[in-house]
Design a protein around this motif. Structure first.
Motif, PDB file in Angstrom:
ATOM      1  N   CYS A   1      14.455 -15.400   1.955  1.00  0.00           N
ATOM      2  CA  CYS A   1      13.765 -14.305   2.620  1.00  0.00           C
ATOM      3  C   CYS A   1      12.677 -14.877   3.525  1.00  0.00           C
ATOM      4  O   CYS A   1      12.356 -16.069   3.458  1.00  0.00           O
ATOM      5  CB  CYS A   1      13.150 -13.349   1.591  1.00  0.00           C
ATOM      6  SG  CYS A   1      12.047 -14.166   0.417  1.00  0.00           S
ATOM      7  N   ASP A   2      12.113 -14.016   4.379  1.00  0.00           N
ATOM      8  CA  ASP A   2      10.974 -14.425   5.189  1.00  0.00           C
ATOM      9  C   ASP A   2       9.789 -14.721   4.288  1.00  0.00           C
ATOM     10  O   ASP A   2       9.529 -13.997   3.324  1.00  0.00           O
ATOM     11  CB  ASP A   2      10.593 -13.313   6.173  1.00  0.00           C
ATOM     12  CG  ASP A   2      11.632 -13.106   7.257  1.00  0.00           C
ATOM     13  OD1 ASP A   2      12.145 -14.110   7.786  1.00  0.00           O
ATOM     14  OD2 ASP A   2      11.931 -11.940   7.570  1.00  0.00           O
ATOM     15  N   LEU A   3       9.060 -15.779   4.608  1.00  0.00           N
ATOM     16  CA  LEU A   3       7.880 -16.156   3.837  1.00  0.00           C
ATOM     17  C   LEU A   3       6.624 -15.793   4.611  1.00  0.00           C
ATOM     18  O   LEU A   3       6.485 -16.144   5.789  1.00  0.00           O
ATOM     19  CB  LEU A   3       7.887 -17.667   3.564  1.00  0.00           C
ATOM     20  CG  LEU A   3       9.047 -18.232   2.744  1.00  0.00           C
ATOM     21  CD1 LEU A   3       8.950 -19.752   2.681  1.00  0.00           C
ATOM     22  CD2 LEU A   3       9.050 -17.654   1.336  1.00  0.00           C
ATOM     23  N   ILE A   4       5.697 -15.083   3.975  1.00  0.00           N
ATOM     24  CA  ILE A   4       4.419 -14.784   4.605  1.00  0.00           C
ATOM     25  C   ILE A   4       3.302 -15.307   3.710  1.00  0.00           C
ATOM     26  O   ILE A   4       3.439 -15.364   2.489  1.00  0.00           O
ATOM     27  CB  ILE A   4       4.238 -13.276   4.878  1.00  0.00           C
ATOM     28  CG1 ILE A   4       4.155 -12.479   3.563  1.00  0.00           C
ATOM     29  CG2 ILE A   4       5.365 -12.740   5.753  1.00  0.00           C
ATOM     30  CD1 ILE A   4       3.754 -11.026   3.767  1.00  0.00           C
TER      31      ILE A   4
ATOM     32  N   SER B   1      -4.820 -17.791   4.793  1.00  0.00           N
ATOM     33  CA  SER B   1      -3.793 -17.241   5.675  1.00  0.00           C
ATOM     34  C   SER B   1      -4.209 -17.231   7.141  1.00  0.00           C
ATOM     35  O   SER B   1      -3.378 -17.014   8.021  1.00  0.00           O
ATOM     36  CB  SER B   1      -3.418 -15.826   5.236  1.00  0.00           C
ATOM     37  OG  SER B   1      -4.534 -14.958   5.315  1.00  0.00           O
ATOM     38  N   ASP B   2      -5.500 -17.454   7.416  1.00  0.00           N
ATOM     39  CA  ASP B   2      -5.962 -17.499   8.806  1.00  0.00           C
ATOM     40  C   ASP B   2      -5.921 -18.911   9.386  1.00  0.00           C
ATOM     41  O   ASP B   2      -6.259 -19.097  10.561  1.00  0.00           O
ATOM     42  CB  ASP B   2      -7.400 -16.964   8.904  1.00  0.00           C
ATOM     43  CG  ASP B   2      -7.489 -15.483   8.554  1.00  0.00           C
ATOM     44  OD1 ASP B   2      -6.487 -14.770   8.759  1.00  0.00           O
ATOM     45  OD2 ASP B   2      -8.553 -15.055   8.081  1.00  0.00           O
TER      46      ASP B   2
ATOM     47  N   VAL C   1      -0.906 -23.327   7.396  1.00  0.00           N
ATOM     48  CA  VAL C   1       0.411 -22.689   7.499  1.00  0.00           C
ATOM     49  C   VAL C   1       1.456 -23.688   7.979  1.00  0.00           C
ATOM     50  O   VAL C   1       2.571 -23.752   7.451  1.00  0.00           O
ATOM     51  CB  VAL C   1       0.344 -21.468   8.441  1.00  0.00           C
ATOM     52  CG1 VAL C   1       1.742 -20.954   8.768  1.00  0.00           C
ATOM     53  CG2 VAL C   1      -0.475 -20.355   7.802  1.00  0.00           C
ATOM     54  N   ASN C   2       1.098 -24.501   8.967  1.00  0.00           N
ATOM     55  CA  ASN C   2       2.037 -25.508   9.471  1.00  0.00           C
ATOM     56  C   ASN C   2       2.363 -26.551   8.408  1.00  0.00           C
ATOM     57  O   ASN C   2       3.518 -26.973   8.271  1.00  0.00           O
ATOM     58  CB  ASN C   2       1.461 -26.185  10.714  1.00  0.00           C
ATOM     59  CG  ASN C   2       1.432 -25.267  11.918  1.00  0.00           C
ATOM     60  OD1 ASN C   2       2.195 -24.312  11.987  1.00  0.00           O
ATOM     61  ND2 ASN C   2       0.556 -25.541  12.870  1.00  0.00           N
ATOM     62  N   GLN C   3       1.344 -26.985   7.669  1.00  0.00           N
ATOM     63  CA  GLN C   3       1.567 -27.978   6.613  1.00  0.00           C
ATOM     64  C   GLN C   3       2.484 -27.426   5.525  1.00  0.00           C
ATOM     65  O   GLN C   3       3.388 -28.107   5.039  1.00  0.00           O
ATOM     66  CB  GLN C   3       0.239 -28.417   6.007  1.00  0.00           C
ATOM     67  CG  GLN C   3      -0.651 -29.216   6.937  1.00  0.00           C
ATOM     68  CD  GLN C   3       0.002 -30.507   7.388  1.00  0.00           C
ATOM     69  OE1 GLN C   3       0.553 -30.599   8.482  1.00  0.00           O
ATOM     70  NE2 GLN C   3      -0.046 -31.510   6.546  1.00  0.00           N
ATOM     71  N   LEU C   4       2.253 -26.172   5.142  1.00  0.00           N
ATOM     72  CA  LEU C   4       3.071 -25.557   4.101  1.00  0.00           C
ATOM     73  C   LEU C   4       4.504 -25.345   4.601  1.00  0.00           C
ATOM     74  O   LEU C   4       5.465 -25.566   3.848  1.00  0.00           O
ATOM     75  CB  LEU C   4       2.443 -24.225   3.684  1.00  0.00           C
ATOM     76  CG  LEU C   4       3.079 -23.499   2.501  1.00  0.00           C
ATOM     77  CD1 LEU C   4       3.140 -24.389   1.260  1.00  0.00           C
ATOM     78  CD2 LEU C   4       2.316 -22.211   2.187  1.00  0.00           C
ATOM     79  N   SER C   5       4.648 -24.955   5.853  1.00  0.00           N
ATOM     80  CA  SER C   5       5.987 -24.783   6.437  1.00  0.00           C
ATOM     81  C   SER C   5       6.748 -26.102   6.409  1.00  0.00           C
ATOM     82  O   SER C   5       7.954 -26.136   6.113  1.00  0.00           O
ATOM     83  CB  SER C   5       5.876 -24.274   7.874  1.00  0.00           C
ATOM     84  OG  SER C   5       5.244 -23.018   7.933  1.00  0.00           O
TER      85      SER C   5
ATOM     86  N   ILE D   1       0.219 -13.329   9.213  1.00  0.00           N
ATOM     87  CA  ILE D   1       0.193 -11.911   9.548  1.00  0.00           C
ATOM     88  C   ILE D   1      -1.258 -11.456   9.681  1.00  0.00           C
ATOM     89  O   ILE D   1      -2.146 -11.953   8.993  1.00  0.00           O
ATOM     90  CB  ILE D   1       0.926 -11.050   8.493  1.00  0.00           C
ATOM     91  CG1 ILE D   1       0.359 -11.309   7.089  1.00  0.00           C
ATOM     92  CG2 ILE D   1       2.418 -11.293   8.529  1.00  0.00           C
ATOM     93  CD1 ILE D   1       0.923 -10.365   6.041  1.00  0.00           C
ATOM     94  N   GLU D   2      -1.473 -10.522  10.563  1.00  0.00           N
ATOM     95  CA  GLU D   2      -2.818  -9.991  10.755  1.00  0.00           C
ATOM     96  C   GLU D   2      -3.307  -9.319   9.477  1.00  0.00           C
ATOM     97  O   GLU D   2      -2.557  -8.608   8.813  1.00  0.00           O
ATOM     98  CB  GLU D   2      -2.811  -8.982  11.908  1.00  0.00           C
ATOM     99  CG  GLU D   2      -4.186  -8.479  12.284  1.00  0.00           C
ATOM    100  CD  GLU D   2      -4.165  -7.515  13.451  1.00  0.00           C
ATOM    101  OE1 GLU D   2      -5.260  -7.078  13.882  1.00  0.00           O
ATOM    102  OE2 GLU D   2      -3.056  -7.193  13.936  1.00  0.00           O
TER     103      GLU D   2
END
Length: 252
Positions: free
Chosen positions: A206-209, A215-216, A221-225, A235-236
């Motif tokens: 599924c999509d991961l958020i 989260s900001d 986010v890039n490292q976790l991806s 996400i806002e």
């Protein structure tokens, strides 16, 4: 009628205010501090300054680490339910939520707006935002400054699974003269790896958020991806997912 969700976490407290049509009209965050009772009273005062008086056309649901301290809440609800509801509202479709909080990390799978599976890490803070906060304080920088430093460094491996031992590792590296950029990169890499290890215990279909205090951060986010070999989406208002979910449950 206003619907209010209050998410008192171990590090930060988030508040979401929705109107009678369940539209998000306001949200704010403040440090939890050492006493969540005091924090709860401060939130009540902040709401009053917004012309929202507890008990007058208001329904409140509290969640999070200090939810029992919100003695003026109409209901207390678990974090999993609130984060699931809030994540579905923010993303708009089925997804998997990764919530990196100050005390724990949660992985929540949603289907048809319902939680169908979830995992939580153990109570060690080494795989949470608290570890990044502790190390930022150790380096004498803010969390944002730590991320900036990390982007300029090469991660030094931090093997310890315990925050105390991991901090000792870093102190030893500092004594060896390692650069603060490499140490900062090692801290972020360590947290991202521990979060990824938790998430990969389930099939990722599924999509991961990402929600929660990190989260900001595009860098995190890039490292976790990269660790998960799958995009993790920002996400806002992601850090307010728990409070938003609580407000939606108040509307019910």
């Amino acid at each position: 009628m206003n619907y209010i969700g209050i998410d008192i976490g171990s590090t930060a407290s988030k508040v979401a205010v929705m109107n009678h049509e369940c539209e998000l009209v306001n949200c704010f965050v403040q440090p939890t501090g050492w006493n969540s009772k005091i924090t709860s009273a401060q939130i009540r005062e902040s709401l009053l300054n917004m012309n929202i008086e507890v008990g007058k056309d208001v329904k409140i649901v509290a969640t999070g680490y200090g939810r029992i301290s919100v003695d003026y809440a109409n209901q207390i609800v678990t974090e999993i339910s609130c984060h699931g509801k809030g994540g579905a509202y923010l993303f708009g479709k089925d997804c998997c939520i990764i919530d990196v909080g100050g005390q724990d990390t949660k992985f929540i799978q949603l289907k048809n707006d319902r939680v169908v599976d979830f995992l939580m890490n153990d109570k060690c803070a080494a795989g949470t935002g608290k570890f990044i906060e502790v190390m930022a304080n150790r380096f004498g920088v803010t969390i944002d400054e730590l991320f900036d430093l990390a982007q300029r460094g090469t991660a030094i491996p931090i093997s310890s699974l315990c925050t105390v031992f991991a901090e000792s590792e870093i102190i030893n590296y500092m004594g060896e003269g390692k650069s603060i950029e490499d140490l900062a990169a090692g801290v972020v890499d360590s947290v991202a790896q521990k979060v990824a290890t938790l998430v990969m215990k389930r099939p990722l279909q599924c999509d991961l958020i990402l929600t929660g205090g990190l989260s900001d951060s595009a860098y995190f986010v890039n490292q976790l991806s990269r660790k998960l070999k799958q995009p993790v989406l920002m996400i806002e208002n992601g850090r307010f997912a728990g409070a938003i979910g609580a407000a939606l449950l108040a509307a019910k």
